[in-house]
Each structure stands twice: as structure tokens, then as C-alpha cells.
Scaffold this active site. Structure first.
Site, PDB file in Angstrom:
ATOM      1  N   THR A 179       0.902  -1.167   0.000  1.00 52.51           N
ATOM      2  CA  THR A 179       0.000   0.000   0.000  1.00 52.51           C
ATOM      3  C   THR A 179       0.928   1.201   0.000  1.00 52.51           C
ATOM      4  O   THR A 179       2.096   1.088   0.354  1.00 52.51           O
ATOM      5  CB  THR A 179      -0.936   0.022   1.246  1.00 52.51           C
ATOM      6  OG1 THR A 179      -1.795  -1.097   1.211  1.00 52.51           O
ATOM      7  CG2 THR A 179      -1.779   1.292   1.348  1.00 52.51           C
ATOM      8  N   ASN A 202      -3.362  -4.087  -2.185  1.00 55.88           N
ATOM      9  CA  ASN A 202      -3.333  -4.954  -1.007  1.00 55.88           C
ATOM     10  C   ASN A 202      -1.919  -5.506  -0.842  1.00 55.88           C
ATOM     11  O   ASN A 202      -1.052  -4.776  -0.380  1.00 55.88           O
ATOM     12  CB  ASN A 202      -4.394  -6.055  -1.052  1.00 55.88           C
ATOM     13  CG  ASN A 202      -4.613  -6.648   0.337  1.00 55.88           C
ATOM     14  OD1 ASN A 202      -4.193  -6.046   1.338  1.00 55.88           O
ATOM     15  ND2 ASN A 202      -5.231  -7.794   0.438  1.00 55.88           N
ATOM     16  N   ASP A 260      -9.068  -8.836   2.116  1.00 56.09           N
ATOM     17  CA  ASP A 260      -9.393  -7.918   3.214  1.00 56.09           C
ATOM     18  C   ASP A 260     -10.801  -8.167   3.766  1.00 56.09           C
ATOM     19  O   ASP A 260     -11.166  -7.608   4.802  1.00 56.09           O
ATOM     20  CB  ASP A 260      -9.271  -6.450   2.754  1.00 56.09           C
ATOM     21  CG  ASP A 260      -7.879  -5.891   3.025  1.00 56.09           C
ATOM     22  OD1 ASP A 260      -7.081  -6.567   3.703  1.00 56.09           O
ATOM     23  OD2 ASP A 260      -7.599  -4.766   2.568  1.00 56.09           O
ATOM     24  N   SER A 311     -11.095  -1.767   5.240  1.00 55.32           N
ATOM     25  CA  SER A 311      -9.714  -1.318   5.036  1.00 55.32           C
ATOM     26  C   SER A 311      -9.144  -0.769   6.339  1.00 55.32           C
ATOM     27  O   SER A 311      -9.877  -0.346   7.233  1.00 55.32           O
ATOM     28  CB  SER A 311      -9.697  -0.214   3.979  1.00 55.32           C
ATOM     29  OG  SER A 311      -8.397   0.316   3.838  1.00 55.32           O
ATOM     30  N   SER A 312      -7.816  -0.764   6.425  1.00 64.80           N
ATOM     31  CA  SER A 312      -7.144  -0.065   7.524  1.00 64.80           C
ATOM     32  C   SER A 312      -6.541   1.253   7.040  1.00 64.80           C
ATOM     33  O   SER A 312      -5.946   1.986   7.831  1.00 64.80           O
ATOM     34  CB  SER A 312      -6.024  -0.938   8.099  1.00 64.80           C
ATOM     35  OG  SER A 312      -6.558  -2.118   8.625  1.00 64.80           O
ATOM     36  N   GLY A 319       0.862  -0.403   5.326  1.00 71.00           N
ATOM     37  CA  GLY A 319       1.212  -1.298   6.426  1.00 71.00           C
ATOM     38  C   GLY A 319       0.078  -2.180   6.913  1.00 71.00           C
ATOM     39  O   GLY A 319       0.141  -2.662   8.044  1.00 71.00           O
ATOM     40  N   GLY A 320      -0.970  -2.394   6.097  1.00 68.05           N
ATOM     41  CA  GLY A 320      -2.052  -3.283   6.521  1.00 68.05           C
ATOM     42  C   GLY A 320      -2.591  -2.856   7.878  1.00 68.05           C
ATOM     43  O   GLY A 320      -2.844  -1.676   8.122  1.00 68.05           O
TER      44      GLY A 320
HETATM   45  N1  GLY Z   1      -5.313  -3.574   1.774  1.00 66.49           N
HETATM   46  C1  GLY Z   1      -4.959  -2.994   3.013  1.00 66.49           C
HETATM   47  C2  GLY Z   1      -6.056  -2.197   3.611  1.00 66.49           C
HETATM   48  O1  GLY Z   1      -6.845  -1.611   2.892  1.00 66.49           O
HETATM   49  O2  GLY Z   1      -6.164  -2.166   4.811  1.00 66.49           O
END
Ligand code: GLY
Length: 559
Positions: free
Chosen positions: A368, A388, A410, A439-440, A460-461
Site C-alpha cells: 500500500t 493490497n 481484506d 480497510s485499515s 502497512g495493513g
Molecule cells: N489492503 C490494506 C487495507 O486496505 O487495509
């Protein structure tokens, strides 16, 4: 051995005290993961464009110059504060294809089919980036599509020399691309790995970009490019149809708004969990004297971890696409709720996370990418975009030259089953046709005295949210300048697994001992070179301070 490790960690900790300085500018600034993309954005502002024009130019340039996360085949989230004080957000997150269904990644016995939600054609959601960037431009930009896309097209057509970082990234992903000839055609030179300094050209991508510049969204969501995407789906188990593409639309959403120690926090609402969690955690922290605690002390880190633990537990239960699930946003954002949620906080003891499922730490780097933009008039854009995983599902659309996302991972593909970030979820984030996966991504703008103050965000997820929280707290509570606030090593807790991941040097060895004595456990150093990549801008006394996260390449470009 233990003494040696302690000494090594001590010196790492000391060494990281000296950070690169922020870049200062007067008129405009772009901070992104790619120097070429930052320069594309700044050039647009220098030629009279505003921050929105620059953000769109940067976004398209990232799709060419930083392909592991910059994209046409993925999605993103943007928080925009206009010079008149209006704050808006644009959700251009991917959607589940029309033929997607709740158990699509499970076998006949209800078991998860290993890897299918990450590394297959079915892993892709309907891409949102192109619609998102074009909608932003149409609504708030001043330049034409041709103007903001010219540099991206040039970079794709004429190529550019690969940095060592990029050549290394390509080399690492080639194994995962071995079954996809179109991917290998782009990311190798006739089957051989690219090397630093090689000129990298992407003629198919240049044509796709030219088509978008000429035809607008129809150049991607209809006609030849849409046909190529659907043909690619047919080479595997992909579900995206022509109808899905034609129907894709970005959504303007009300920003998340919170207040923290005299600052206003403007964040991304669901389907991001970032804005809600950041405000919820700040609300839990506000009654405590964080500024009075040394940033790396056990009491300060304990406080932060306990806020993170509770907020991430709420994420797994309550957060999902608000168009499909009633997310209790107002409740989660209220200061009363945070007070109650934090009532069982003990200053001397960790609260063990309930064991619901065996979470696990990510097995891959956390891709990301985030960029921040400000212009002379005071317009500001925080935009995070993603495929992702790094290079998405590693599948290039044959003939169209861009990678597809693997964003379906996700979703909660099965209740209480960890995704690649170790995050678990339930009904709120189950797969449904047309739904957006949680999403994060946390693009965030902080204002002070009704003026933009801090523009930030990160890849960073699951660690995005705690990265952004730490940048905010470093500036507001610990009084750091933006260089230190961004560079400072970070740590992360996400409720499940009940474990603390940290950058080298983030937590002094003696602090780890104190935290363990309180009951914190599972301290693990982050294995991929640094938590997050928080490309940020701080505005003080009218001066722009841009900080490229020193964990990675990129550029703060200002003028
Ligand atoms: N794909 C990472 C997020 O959207 O959290």
C-alpha cells in the site's frame, strides 16, 4: 548472548536518534514513496494547478513508477480539506464482483482454500482507482486529464532508470509471477531480472493511460481495457464482469471527525476502519497525561497498547462497509464510549486479549502507499492507495499493462479466520456481492485553529492505524518536529494476536522487561525493514515541512 543482543539493541536505539531533516517549502509540497511521482505532482502545482490536480498527477505517476502499490488495478481512499475549510472524503475502494459470494474462498468442507483469496484471479475486487482519481479531478481540480496524466504517460512510454530498491522488489516477486506470462513480460527483461539503472518501459500501460486521458472513465471501465480485464479473468477463476466494471462508482462520504487536545482530527470513514479507530484511541488516551510520560517509557507504551487492544477488538466486531452493515460510528466515536471502554485500564497491568482464534503475524511485507499534498491556497489532500499485497495478486492484465489487486483477502473470508495481516472479522466484513472490503487505510488531516496542521497516512495493513496514531501523538503530545515524529521507530498491537510487534530501536530493552512484568507478551521485531511509511506534511507558521519516511525511498518535493 543475551547481553550482546541487549547491547546491539541499545546501539540501534541510539543510532536512530539522528533523523534526516524535513524539507521546507513555502508554496506547495508533495511527499510520496516515489521521487518521480512527487516531482510530477509538484510540477502541476508550479504550472498553476491546485493540490487536487497535484494529487491526481501523483496518483497516476505512482501507478507507473511504484507498481508494487501505486496502481490502476486497485483502489484508494482520500481525505481532502479545501481552502475554505470544507472537508470531504472520497471512497474509491474496490468492490466485490457481482458473482462474489460469502463462502467463495472455502472448500466443500467449509475450510479455507489456501492462498485463493490472495494469489488467484478471484482475489481481485473491481478496481476503483481510475474512477476515484478522475472524480477528484472533475469535482475539485482545475487542470485537464491530459495535463495531469502527461507525466505518467511519458514515464510509461519512454521509461525511467530503475533504482536498486525497485530492481530488488521486482527480483523478489518474480517467483510468484511464474505462472503469469504478461507479468513476467513486464517485470523481467526477456526473462532475466532487471538491474539497477536499467531503463524500464511499459508500452501497454502507456496505451491504457492514453485511453483514460482521451475517454475518461469509459477508457477503463468500458471498451478495450474493460474487455482485456474480463479476458484476463477468463485465464483463471476471476469473477469481474463487464457489468461490474461499468457499474463501479466512487462514493463521497462524510469524514470522521474527532477532537484531541485542541486539534481537530479528520479521517476516513468506513469502509475504512482507520478514521474510527484513530479517533476512538485518541479519545481513550486524552484523559491521560501522555505528554508527561517519556515516549519510550513502559507507562507510555503500556497506555498506547491498551488503547490499541480495545480499539482493534471493536474493529473485528463492528466495522465493515456501511452500505451493507449498520456500523455504530457515532457510538464508537463518542468520548463517553471511550471512557467506558477504557474503564478497566490498569496502570500496572496488561489486560490479556481474549482468545478467539489463533491470529498470526503477516507473512509478507505490508504494501500500500500513502502520499500527502498541500498547495499555496491551503488545499490539502491525504491519499492512500493499494493493491493490497505488494504487486497485488501479481497478475498483469494481458495487453493492458497493469497489475490487479488481491483485495478480496481484506474481507473476512471465514469468521474469526486471520487474513494476511492477522486481522480477524465476522459478519460486518463478510463477503457480499457489490460490498466494499474493510480497510485499515487511514489518510488523515489534522487541523488547528481552523487551518491545516498535519497531513499524514501510511501503508502497512493492520499497522497503518497505529502508525498514524503514533505520528499524531508524537507531534501533539511529545512535541516532536515532523522529521522526528515520522522517523521515530514504532510499535504495534492489534488485540489478536496478543503480541507486540516493533521496529528495531522502538522499545528499549529495559522497557520491554518492564512491560513483560506487567503482562505484555510476544515482543517481536518487525521483519520487513520498518513499520509503515508515513509520508507527512506539517504546517507551522505558514511554512510547509515535508517528511519522507526514512524507512523507504521517496521524496518530499516542495517549492
Ligand atoms: N489492503 C490494506 C487495507 O486496505 O487495509
Amino acid at each position: 548472548m543475551r547481553i550482546l543482543l541487549t547491547l546491539v539493541l541499545f546501539f540501534v536505539f541510539q543510532a536512530q536518534a539522528a533523523n534526516p531533516a524535513a524539507v521546507r517549502a513555502e508554496h506547495g509540497m508533495v511527499v510520496s514513496r516515489s521521487a518521480l511521482a512527487s516531482q510530477a505532482g509538484v510540477a502541476i502545482m508550479k504550472s498553476g494547478g491546485n493540490a487536487i490536480d497535484a494529487a491526481v498527477a501523483t496518483g497516476f505517476a505512482l501507478a507507473v513508477a511504484y507498481p508494487s502499490a501505486g496502481n490502476l488495478g486497485g483502489g484508494g481512499l482520500a481525505v481532502i480539506r479545501l481552502a475554505d475549510g470544507t472537508v470531504v472524503t472520497l471512497d474509491h475502494r474496490e468492490t466485490a464482483p457481482g458473482k462474489a459470494s460469502r463462502d467463495m474462498f472455502l472448500d466443500g468442507n467449509g475450510a479455507v482454500i489456501p492462498g485463493m483469496s490472495r494469489q488467484s484471479h478471484a482475489a481481485s475486487g473491481v478496481p476503483g482507482t481510475v474512477d476515484g482519481l478522475l472524480v477528484l479531478l472533475e469535482k475539485y481540480g482545475t487542470k485537464t486529464r491530459q495535463e495531469v496524466m502527461a507525466e505518467a504517460i511519458r514515464l510509461a512510454r519512454d521509461g525511467f532508470p530503475l533504482s536498486k530498491d525497485m530492481a530488488d522488489q521486482f527480483a523478489e516477486v518474480l517467483g510468484a509471477m511464474r505462472n503469469y506470462p504478461a507479468s513476467l513480460a513486464i517485470f523481467t527483461r526477456n526473462g532475466e531480472p532487471y538491474r539497477e539503472g536499467d531503463i524500464w518501459k511499459q508500452p501497454d500501460l502507456a496505451q491504457t493511460l492514453e485511453r483514460i486521458a482521451e475517454e475518461g472513465r469509459d477508457g477503463f471501465y468500458k471498451g478495450r481495457v474493460a474487455d482485456l480485464i474480463v479476458a484476463e479473468m477468463g485465464r483463471g477463476n476471476g469473477l469481474i464482469s463487464l457489468e461490474d466494471l461499468a457499474n463501479y462508482r466512487s462514493v463521497w462520504r462524510e469524514p470522521i471527525h474527532g477532537a484531541y487536545r485542541g486539534h481537530e482530527i479528520w479521517g476516513m470513514p468506513p469502509p475504512s476502519s482507520g478514521g474510527v479507530l484513530i479517533v476512538e484511541m485518541l479519545n481513550m488516551l486524552e484523559p491521560h497525561d501522555l505528554a508527561g510520560l517519556s515516549r519510550d517509557s513502559a507507562p507510555a507504551i503500556h497506555l498506547m497498547i491498551e488503547a490499541e487492544r480495545r480499539a482493534y477488538a471493536d474493529r473485528s466486531e463492528h466495522l465493515g462497509d456501511p452500505d451493507f452493515f449498520p456500523v455504530p460510528i457515532a457510538k464508537l466515536l463518542s468520548k463517553d464510549y471511550a471512557r467506558g471502554r477504557f474503564a478497566d485500564f490498569r496502570v500496572d497491568q496488561a489486560s490479556p486479549s481474549e482468545t478467539i482464534a489463533a491470529g498470526k503475524w503477516p507473512a509478507e511485507s505490508l504494501e500500500t502507499t500513502h502520499f500527502s499534498v498541500v498547495d499555496a491556497a491551503g488545499n490539502a489532500v491525504a491519499l492512500t492507495t493499494t493493491l493490497n499485497s505488494g504487486f497485488g495478486n501479481r497478475i498483469v492484465v494481458t495487453g493492458a499493462g497493469f497489475l490487479l489487486n488481491n483485495e478480496m483477502d481484506d474481507f473476512s473470508i471465514k469468521e474469526n479466520t486471520a487474513n494476511q495481516y492477522g486481522l480477524i472479522g465476522r459478519e460486518a466484513n463478510s463477503i457480499e456481492s457489490g460490498k466494499r472490503m474493510l480497510s485499515s487505510m487511514s489518510p488523515t488531516i489534522v487541523t488547528k485553529d481552523d487551518k491545516p496542521f498535519l497531513i499524514t497516512g501510511s501503508p502497512g495493513g493492520s499497522t497503518i492505524i497505529t502508525t498514524v496514531l503514533q505520528v499524531i501523538v508524537n507531534v501533539i503530545d511529545h512535541g516532536m518536529n515532523i522529521a522526528d515524529a515520522v522517523a521515530r521507530p514504532r510499535y504495534h498491537h492489534q488485540w489478536q494476536p496478543d503480541s507486540v510487534m516493533y521496529d528495531a530501536g522502538a522499545i528499549p530493552p529495559e522497557t520491554i522487561k518492564s512491560l513483560e512484568a506487567m503482562g505484555h507478551k510476544g515482543f517481536r521485531m518487525f521483519p520487513f525493514g520498518g513499520l509503515g511509511d508515513a509520508n507527512s506534511i506539517l504546517i507551522e507558521d505558514g511554512e510547509l515541512h515535508g517528511m519522507k519516511d526514512p524507512r523507504n525511498e521517496g521524496l518530499a518535493a516542495g517549492y
